[in-house]
Scaffold this motif. Sequence first.
Motif, PDB file in Angstrom:
ATOM      1  N   THR A 168      19.597  -2.112  -0.875  1.00  0.00           N
ATOM      2  CA  THR A 168      20.390  -1.490   0.193  1.00  0.00           C
ATOM      3  C   THR A 168      20.205  -2.225   1.522  1.00  0.00           C
ATOM      4  N   PRO A 169      21.063  -1.944   2.506  1.00  0.00           N
ATOM      5  CA  PRO A 169      20.932  -2.569   3.828  1.00  0.00           C
ATOM      6  C   PRO A 169      19.961  -1.841   4.754  1.00  0.00           C
ATOM      7  N   TYR A 170      19.231  -0.841   4.211  1.00  0.00           N
ATOM      8  CA  TYR A 170      18.315  -0.040   5.019  1.00  0.00           C
ATOM      9  C   TYR A 170      16.860  -0.317   4.634  1.00  0.00           C
ATOM     10  N   TYR A 171      15.944  -0.092   5.583  1.00  0.00           N
ATOM     11  CA  TYR A 171      14.520  -0.190   5.287  1.00  0.00           C
ATOM     12  C   TYR A 171      14.090   1.027   4.473  1.00  0.00           C
ATOM     13  N   ALA A 172      13.275   0.788   3.452  1.00  0.00           N
ATOM     14  CA  ALA A 172      12.708   1.870   2.651  1.00  0.00           C
ATOM     15  C   ALA A 172      11.287   2.119   3.140  1.00  0.00           C
ATOM     16  N   SER A 173      11.066   3.243   3.805  1.00  0.00           N
ATOM     17  CA  SER A 173       9.767   3.549   4.408  1.00  0.00           C
ATOM     18  C   SER A 173       8.892   4.323   3.416  1.00  0.00           C
ATOM     19  N   LEU A 174       8.300   3.595   2.485  1.00  0.00           N
ATOM     20  CA  LEU A 174       7.449   4.214   1.472  1.00  0.00           C
ATOM     21  C   LEU A 174       6.085   4.553   2.046  1.00  0.00           C
ATOM     22  N   LYS A 183      -2.346   6.458  -8.176  1.00  0.00           N
ATOM     23  CA  LYS A 183      -1.637   6.479  -6.901  1.00  0.00           C
ATOM     24  C   LYS A 183      -2.190   5.415  -5.972  1.00  0.00           C
ATOM     25  N   ILE A 184      -1.280   4.701  -5.287  1.00  0.00           N
ATOM     26  CA  ILE A 184      -1.690   3.702  -4.295  1.00  0.00           C
ATOM     27  C   ILE A 184      -0.805   3.844  -3.059  1.00  0.00           C
ATOM     28  N   ASP A 185      -1.315   3.342  -1.938  1.00  0.00           N
ATOM     29  CA  ASP A 185      -0.498   3.289  -0.725  1.00  0.00           C
ATOM     30  C   ASP A 185       0.593   2.250  -0.918  1.00  0.00           C
ATOM     31  N   ALA A 186       1.743   2.480  -0.334  1.00  0.00           N
ATOM     32  CA  ALA A 186       2.870   1.556  -0.463  1.00  0.00           C
ATOM     33  C   ALA A 186       3.372   1.148   0.916  1.00  0.00           C
ATOM     34  N   ASP A 187       3.943  -0.036   0.989  1.00  0.00           N
ATOM     35  CA  ASP A 187       4.462  -0.564   2.245  1.00  0.00           C
ATOM     36  C   ASP A 187       5.974  -0.367   2.322  1.00  0.00           C
ATOM     37  N   MET A 188       6.487  -0.600   3.495  1.00  0.00           N
ATOM     38  CA  MET A 188       7.922  -0.582   3.717  1.00  0.00           C
ATOM     39  C   MET A 188       8.556  -1.772   2.999  1.00  0.00           C
ATOM     40  N   ILE A 189       9.741  -1.559   2.416  1.00  0.00           N
ATOM     41  CA  ILE A 189      10.480  -2.649   1.780  1.00  0.00           C
ATOM     42  C   ILE A 189      11.721  -2.921   2.612  1.00  0.00           C
ATOM     43  N   ALA A 190      11.879  -4.170   3.042  1.00  0.00           N
ATOM     44  CA  ALA A 190      12.987  -4.555   3.910  1.00  0.00           C
ATOM     45  C   ALA A 190      14.307  -4.555   3.139  1.00  0.00           C
ATOM     46  N   PRO A 191      15.442  -4.517   3.839  1.00  0.00           N
ATOM     47  CA  PRO A 191      16.746  -4.572   3.177  1.00  0.00           C
ATOM     48  C   PRO A 191      16.903  -5.834   2.324  1.00  0.00           C
ATOM     49  N   ALA A 193      15.310  -6.979  -0.033  1.00  0.00           N
ATOM     50  CA  ALA A 193      14.054  -7.690  -0.285  1.00  0.00           C
ATOM     51  C   ALA A 193      13.264  -6.946  -1.355  1.00  0.00           C
ATOM     52  N   GLU A 194      12.133  -7.529  -1.773  1.00  0.00           N
ATOM     53  CA  GLU A 194      11.294  -6.866  -2.755  1.00  0.00           C
ATOM     54  C   GLU A 194       9.821  -7.034  -2.393  1.00  0.00           C
ATOM     55  N   ASN A 195       9.025  -6.056  -2.788  1.00  0.00           N
ATOM     56  CA  ASN A 195       7.568  -6.082  -2.611  1.00  0.00           C
ATOM     57  C   ASN A 195       6.906  -5.854  -3.958  1.00  0.00           C
ATOM     58  N   THR A 196       5.772  -6.527  -4.163  1.00  0.00           N
ATOM     59  CA  THR A 196       4.995  -6.301  -5.373  1.00  0.00           C
ATOM     60  C   THR A 196       3.732  -5.538  -5.010  1.00  0.00           C
ATOM     61  N   PHE A 197       3.475  -4.465  -5.761  1.00  0.00           N
ATOM     62  CA  PHE A 197       2.323  -3.610  -5.505  1.00  0.00           C
ATOM     63  C   PHE A 197       1.341  -3.719  -6.667  1.00  0.00           C
ATOM     64  N   ASN A 198       0.088  -3.904  -6.324  1.00  0.00           N
ATOM     65  CA  ASN A 198      -0.961  -4.014  -7.335  1.00  0.00           C
ATOM     66  C   ASN A 198      -1.412  -2.623  -7.754  1.00  0.00           C
ATOM     67  N   ILE A 199      -0.992  -2.223  -8.942  1.00  0.00           N
ATOM     68  CA  ILE A 199      -1.377  -0.926  -9.472  1.00  0.00           C
ATOM     69  C   ILE A 199      -1.905  -1.158 -10.894  1.00  0.00           C
ATOM     70  N   SER A 200      -2.897  -2.024 -10.951  1.00  0.00           N
ATOM     71  CA  SER A 200      -3.463  -2.520 -12.195  1.00  0.00           C
ATOM     72  C   SER A 200      -3.878  -1.392 -13.133  1.00  0.00           C
ATOM     73  N   GLY A 201      -3.521  -1.573 -14.409  1.00  0.00           N
ATOM     74  CA  GLY A 201      -3.944  -0.614 -15.428  1.00  0.00           C
ATOM     75  C   GLY A 201      -3.025   0.563 -15.599  1.00  0.00           C
ATOM     76  N   ALA A 202      -2.071   0.730 -14.708  1.00  0.00           N
ATOM     77  CA  ALA A 202      -1.154   1.859 -14.813  1.00  0.00           C
ATOM     78  C   ALA A 202      -0.026   1.515 -15.774  1.00  0.00           C
ATOM     79  N   THR A 203       0.240   2.389 -16.718  1.00  0.00           N
ATOM     80  CA  THR A 203       1.325   2.173 -17.669  1.00  0.00           C
ATOM     81  C   THR A 203       2.234   3.389 -17.664  1.00  0.00           C
TER      82      THR A 203
END
Length: 226
Positions: A168-174, A183-191, A193-203
């Motif tokens: 989307t053209p909007y910021y995602a304020s996670l 559960k982990i803290d998440a960052d904002m994802i820009a329009p 764009a993509e972010n990778t989050f380290n949530i090792s072991g979660a299936t």
Amino acid sequence: MNKFVCFFLFAAFNQAVYASVVITGTRVIYPADAREVSVKLNNKGKRPVLIQSWIDDGDVKAKPETIHVPFVLTPPINRVEPGKGQTLRISYTRQTLPEDRESIYWLNVLEIPAKDPALKQENYLQMAFRSRIKLFFRPTKLEGNANDTAKKIIWRKKGAGITGKNPTPYYASLISITINGKKIDADMIAPFAENTFNISGATGEKISGIYVNDFGAIVEFESQIN
């Protein structure tokens, strides 16, 4: 909203100190066709404060006098009496910004409390508090609803982590994401764009989380993992 202790006047501390200036809202949305937007500040303390306000483009350490942004903010410095308020006015200078997506800046409010005359003979610690909230510049013809952005993120597994792509053209304020109870803290994802989050072991095939919408409300979402 983040609070920063900015400087110390004395080394000996014998009194609790708290920020007394409250900003109405947790973010500022500036529609591109607006003449100006206003932000209300209130002094909830018992003493007058000096307030310095400015806008930065992402560098939290930049000094106000060195920053160049496409906005004018007034008043930049003002004294606010206890129990009183102050309105900040922000106007866009019409400098060219992307028209196909939001742009992000930050509003800073530095609160410098007055010296307590009752303590003039004592050593004490005095602090200035800095609040910093997001300012989103929003072009007028963007498609979709900004408040649905987090629900439209495309999630994919990537190695030991997970990647979220914002189409989307909007910021995602996670705020956070959760997979199978992890559960982990998440960052904002820009329009776009993509972010990778380290949530090792979660299936799992589903992801849930929480985000902040335009009104500052905390909202839950749930999505499939592709």
